[in-house]
Design a protein around this motif. Structure first.
Motif, mmCIF file in Angstrom:
data_model
loop_
_atom_site.group_PDB
_atom_site.id
_atom_site.type_symbol
_atom_site.label_atom_id
_atom_site.label_comp_id
_atom_site.label_asym_id
_atom_site.label_seq_id
_atom_site.Cartn_x
_atom_site.Cartn_y
_atom_site.Cartn_z
ATOM 1 N N GLY A 267 -1.910 -1.674 -3.390
ATOM 2 C CA GLY A 267 -2.670 -2.110 -4.841
ATOM 3 C C GLY A 267 -1.963 -2.656 -5.958
ATOM 4 O O GLY A 267 -0.957 -2.868 -5.818
ATOM 5 N N PHE A 268 -2.711 -2.461 -7.017
ATOM 6 C CA PHE A 268 -2.211 -2.958 -8.321
ATOM 7 C C PHE A 268 -1.558 -1.713 -9.132
ATOM 8 O O PHE A 268 -2.481 -0.971 -9.620
ATOM 9 N N LEU A 269 -0.444 -1.462 -8.653
ATOM 10 C CA LEU A 269 0.326 -0.525 -9.455
ATOM 11 C C LEU A 269 1.089 -0.607 -10.614
ATOM 12 O O LEU A 269 1.776 -1.626 -10.628
ATOM 13 N N SER A 270 1.285 0.079 -11.386
ATOM 14 C CA SER A 270 2.370 0.101 -12.626
ATOM 15 C C SER A 270 3.178 1.492 -13.023
ATOM 16 O O SER A 270 2.168 2.362 -12.484
ATOM 17 N N VAL A 271 3.997 1.464 -13.307
ATOM 18 C CA VAL A 271 5.010 2.520 -13.391
ATOM 19 C C VAL A 271 5.675 2.432 -14.804
ATOM 20 O O VAL A 271 5.941 1.775 -15.179
ATOM 21 N N GLY A 272 5.864 3.737 -15.185
ATOM 22 C CA GLY A 272 6.458 4.074 -16.627
ATOM 23 C C GLY A 272 8.008 4.105 -16.527
ATOM 24 O O GLY A 272 8.361 4.679 -15.393
#
Length: 381
Positions: A124-129
Motif C-alpha cells: 500500500g501507500f506507506l510513509s515512514v519517519g
C-alpha cells in the motif's frame, strides 16, 4: 502567534467535575473498557469542523484506540489516512483495508523488520519517519528492488526531546542522504509532546511546532526538495492551522481522558472511554475496586491527583494501585459506594489503558450494542 490564532475547543477549559456520570443498563463483567460511540462520533466530527477551511488535513494516530471500527469513524468523517507508531500497528490496519499509513517513528529496518517493512511498502501507500542518515540507508536497503521508492518524512525535534533532529541543517543532511539512497523525501513532521506539561504549555508547544516545521520546510525547499507534507502532532496542540503546517496527527482527541480535560483540550462531555469496575472491599474512609494497575496503568499527571477520576464520587482519590486493586480514599463525611456497586473510572491517560484490554464494550445511550476487539492490542514493534 497569539492564542486567539489557534483553533480552540468551543467548550473551553472544562472542569473535571463536569464529566458526566455514564449510565449503563445491565451488568458488566468487570473490569471492562467501555466506549460510548455517540461521543466518539461527536469528537471525530468536532475536530473536522474545526479544521474546515484551514487547508489542514487530518491523519489521526490510532495508538489511542487500536481499533479498526473506530478508525473507520475517523476515515468516514474525512481523515486522509492514519498514523501508527510501529510496524505491528501498520500490519493490522493494512490487513484491515487501510491503504494510506504513516509510521511516525524512526523504524530501524534490520533483522525481521526489514521483510515486514518491505511487505507493507509493497502492499500500500506507506510513509515512514526518519531522524538519521543511517536509518534512511537501512530503509532503502529493505525496499531495494521493490519497483518504487519508499516515502519518508524527516522528524524535527520541536521541544519534546524524544526523537527528531534539532536544526534545519540536520534535516537537510538527513534528507540528502535519504534521497541519495533512493528514498522519496516528501516532508517533515514533529511531535509537540511538551504541550502536555500544563494548560498554558500547549500554546507555546504549538508555536514551537509552527516555527521548527516552517524552518525545516524552508531549508529543504532551498535545497531543491518538494515538501508536500508538513505534519504536526499531539492532542493538546492539534488546532495549529497556521504557518506552513498542512497536516496534523492527534490521537487522544477521539476518546478523551482525564488529563486532556484537565489541560482544557477535551470538553468534559467529550470523554468517551472509561473503565467499569466493581467495589470489592470497604473500610472506613476507603474502598477498593477491581481495577488496578493492569486496568488503569500507573500513569499520573502533575495537574491531577490519583490514578483516575470517578465521576459519581468526584471527591474520591484513587491513591494507589496494585496489579488488581485500586485503593480509593474518601474525604471525611463524603458519601461512598456500596459493596458490589459498579463504578466507572475515567483514566488519566487512555492510550496505554486501551492496550491492556482485548476488547471494549461499545455503548450507545447507556445500552450495550456490541463487544468489539482492540485489533492492534499488544502490537509493540
Amino acid at each position: 502567534m497569539s492564542r486567539s490564532d489557534l483553533v480552540s475547543d468551543t467548550a473551553g477549559i472544562a472542569r473535571l467535575a463536569d464529566i458526566p456520570t455514564p449510565r449503563l443498563s445491565g451488568i458488566l463483567d468487570t473490569p471492562a473498557l467501555v466506549i460510548e460511540l455517540d461521543r466518539v462520533e461527536a469528537n471525530a466530527q468536532r475536530l473536522m469542523d474545526a479544521l474546515a477551511g484551514t487547508g489542514v488535513r487530518l491523519r489521526p494516530h490510532i495508538k489511542t484506540h487500536k481499533s479498526l471500527a473506530l478508525a473507520a469513524i475517523q476515515l468516514e468523517r474525512g481523515a486522509i489516512g492514519l498514523t501508527v507508531g510501529n510496524l505491528g500497528e501498520a500490519e493490522v490496519f493494512a490487513a484491515g483495508g487501510v491503504a494510506d499509513i504513516f509510521i511516525a517513528y524512526p523504524v530501524w529496518a534490520g533483522g525481521p523488520k526489514a521483510a515486514r517493512l518491505r511487505a507493507l511498502h509493497e502492499a500500500g501507500f506507506l510513509s515512514v519517519g526518519i531522524d538519521s542518515s543511517e536509518s534512511a540507508v537501512q530503509l532503502a536497503k529493505a525496499v531495494a528492488g521493490s519497483g518504487r521508492p519508499l516515502r519518508v518524512l524527516v522528524e524535527v525535534d520541536s521541544g519534546d526531546h524524544r526523537t527528531g533532529v534539532g536544526s534545519p541543517e540536520a534535516v537537510v543532511t538527513i534528507a540528502e542522504a535519504a534521497r541519495s539512497a533512493g528514498l522519496d523525501v516528501v516532508g517533515v513532521f514533529t511531535h509537540g509532546g511538551h504541550g502536555y506539561a500544563s494548560p498554558e504549555a500547549r500554546y507555546s508547544a504549538a508555536e514551537d511546532e509552527v516555527r521548527t516545521l516552517g524552518d525545516a520546510s524552508d531549508a529543504l525547499g532551498a535545497r531543491g526538495f518538494e515538501v508536500s507534507v508538513i505534519s504536526a502532532s499531539s492532542t493538546p496542540t492539534p488546532g495549529v492551522a497556521h504557518g506552513q503546517i498542512n497536516e496534523i496527527r492527534p490521537g487522544t482527541y477521539l476518546l478523551g481522558d482525564r488529563q486532556q480535560v484537565a489541560l482544557g483540550r477535551i470538553p468534559a462531555h467529550g470523554v468517551a472511554a472509561y473503565v467499569a469496575a466493581t467495589v470489592v472491599s470497604l473500610r472506613p474512609g476507603e474502598f477498593v475496586v477491581d481495577a488496578g494497575a493492569k486496568s488503569l496503568t500507573k500513569d499520573v499527571h502533575p495537574i491531577v491527583r490519583g490514578q483516575g477520576f470517578l465521576p459519581a464520587y468526584p471527591d474520591a482519590v484513587i491513591e494507589r494501585v496494585a496489579d488488581y486493586h485500586g485503593i480509593v480514599r474518601l474525604p471525611t463525611g463524603s458519601p461512598g459506594p456500596a459493596l458490589g456497586e459498579m463504578v466507572v473510572i475515567v483514566p488519566n491517560h487512555v492510550c496505554p489503558v486501551v492496550d491492556l484490554f482485548d476488547s471494549f464494550v461499545a455503548v450507545r445511550g447507556g445500552e450495550v450494542v456490541a463487544v468489539m476487539p482492540v485489533d492492534a492490542r499488544g502490537r509493540r514493534g
